[in-house]
Design a protein around this motif. Sequence first.
Motif, PDB file in Angstrom:
ATOM      1  N   LEU A  78       0.893  -1.210   0.105  1.00 25.77           N
ATOM      2  CA  LEU A  78       0.093   0.042  -0.096  1.00 25.77           C
ATOM      3  C   LEU A  78       0.912   1.320  -0.035  1.00 25.77           C
ATOM      4  N   GLN A  79       0.524   2.282  -1.040  1.00 28.39           N
ATOM      5  CA  GLN A  79       0.978   3.489  -0.816  1.00 28.39           C
ATOM      6  C   GLN A  79       0.002   4.753  -0.993  1.00 28.39           C
ATOM      7  N   ALA A  80       0.412   5.648  -0.269  1.00 30.41           N
ATOM      8  CA  ALA A  80      -0.746   6.856  -0.306  1.00 30.41           C
ATOM      9  C   ALA A  80      -0.832   7.289  -1.463  1.00 30.41           C
ATOM     10  N   VAL A  81      -2.144   7.767  -1.726  1.00 29.29           N
ATOM     11  CA  VAL A  81      -2.382   8.317  -3.407  1.00 29.29           C
ATOM     12  C   VAL A  81      -2.149   9.940  -3.138  1.00 29.29           C
ATOM     13  N   ASP A  82      -1.373  10.545  -4.280  1.00 23.80           N
ATOM     14  CA  ASP A  82      -1.158  11.686  -3.874  1.00 23.80           C
ATOM     15  C   ASP A  82      -2.362  12.478  -3.957  1.00 23.80           C
ATOM     16  N   CYS A 101      -2.740  -0.400  -3.737  1.00 21.71           N
ATOM     17  CA  CYS A 101      -1.763  -1.505  -3.702  1.00 21.71           C
ATOM     18  C   CYS A 101      -0.825  -1.018  -5.009  1.00 21.71           C
ATOM     19  N   ALA A 102       0.478  -0.818  -4.715  1.00 23.82           N
ATOM     20  CA  ALA A 102       1.291  -0.715  -5.870  1.00 23.82           C
ATOM     21  C   ALA A 102       1.640  -1.689  -6.817  1.00 23.82           C
ATOM     22  N   CYS A 106      -3.250  -5.436  -9.209  1.00 22.86           N
ATOM     23  CA  CYS A 106      -3.978  -5.465  -8.030  1.00 22.86           C
ATOM     24  C   CYS A 106      -4.681  -3.979  -8.102  1.00 22.86           C
ATOM     25  N   ASP A 107      -5.983  -3.746  -7.756  1.00 27.19           N
ATOM     26  CA  ASP A 107      -6.286  -2.458  -7.865  1.00 27.19           C
ATOM     27  C   ASP A 107      -7.071  -2.309  -6.444  1.00 27.19           C
ATOM     28  N   ILE A 114      -1.445   5.628   7.397  1.00 27.22           N
ATOM     29  CA  ILE A 114      -0.295   5.715   6.584  1.00 27.22           C
ATOM     30  C   ILE A 114       0.941   5.690   7.731  1.00 27.22           C
ATOM     31  N   PRO A 115       1.625   4.554   7.285  1.00 29.67           N
ATOM     32  CA  PRO A 115       2.763   4.423   8.347  1.00 29.67           C
ATOM     33  C   PRO A 115       3.969   5.758   8.603  1.00 29.67           C
TER      34      PRO A 115
END
Length: 443
Positions: A78-82, A101-102, A106-107, A114-115
Amino acid sequence: MKKQVKIWRIIAITAIIGLAVVSCTDPNGNATHTHDWSGWTETIAATCLAKGVETRTCSGCGETETQDIDIDPDNHNLQAVDGEVEIEPTCTETGLGNMVCAREGCDYTENGVIPALGHLFTEWQETTPATCLDAAINTEKCSVCGTFGEETDVGHHALGHSAGEASGAIEATCFDDGFTGTGTCIRCSIELTGEVIPQLNHHYHDWTVPTCTTAGNSQRECSNDCGTISTRTEGFAALGHDHGTSGTGSLICKRENCDHQYAIGDTGPAGGIIFYVAPSGITIQGYGSSGDNGYFATYIAYYLEAAPANASGSAMRWASATSLLPNLSQNSSDTTDWAIGRGRMNTAIIIAARTFDTVANNAAKAAAAYSNGGKDDWFLPSREELNQMTIQRSHVGITSGRFWSSSQGSGLYAWGQFLNGSGVWDNCHKISDNNNVRAIRAF
């Protein structure tokens, strides 16, 4: 009893082998062969939500079997969405926002925590200044939030005590010890006791080694400003190029790190003018045997150098007698002694044959007696050597006059040439005709 134990061991080993070897069977249950499995190949890739599958195949019958790829399926990257972050994370605090998910294919998305970013310790900052006795301390610093970490390192060295204007302080010199004096340290207020400072001793720069064209230094001054000068009496003058002496000639200077070559018109090592260059070398024919008067060995030369002035103040005869000299050309068409490289030998032959002549009445003796630039190997040029000097007369500095060669034409005559541009040759009378004498040397 021992025999029964041995039998049981054989049975156990056979059972193990039987488990490891799987046989193919026909519809009636009869074994046909033992499977020969290939290596495992990924047939279904793992995703974030499902394990993958890998398969192997028997090369004998084509039968296959599968197993799961041991990867945790529930492992989204998982990555934060800009632009969709509600609370930005910091080095130590978590954030909040939409994440996706990057991984390719995978969507999965979710709104969640957010860590925290964690500290990025890439800088050092002095946290404890240096004192008189202790070095400074540097501490790692996060380049994102400025927080200091736990890692430390030694910074600037200890400053040492300073008494400022200490009482009784004496500077050390090249000749005498100094004294730190007494007083109070201006940094830490400690009372200081004076200490002796050893004398400096002279400090000279290295001697500059002379080269072919530059002199080495003959004097060196102490860099401590005490005024003392160190001198030497030899070895500091420019060395001059070394193109060799008799028997050791060289087209290129033989000194290390010098590739100098003379060109026509250059001033030669004896102060004359270079008028002929032979890159392949000239053989200078030697004369006599070792120990004989006038002896010199055959050697290779690369340059011909003309004297800067005539060997005699006025024109003079070739010799004091008109007899035919042996070992020289016997008539005007005999070119034995005309060649380049023959002049020095011709000169020696003439001198040996005319022992009673003087430098005033013998052109060869006048040329051989000439001295310039510390060189004494001058000689009367052969006919062809004189011709080369005529060709380069503008460099040599001769515009007129007739000059003797060392090439004999007959008992009565020797060759002379006009150096006025015409280059005309005369078979001149040895006694009656007076010509100029310009010595040359070969090296």
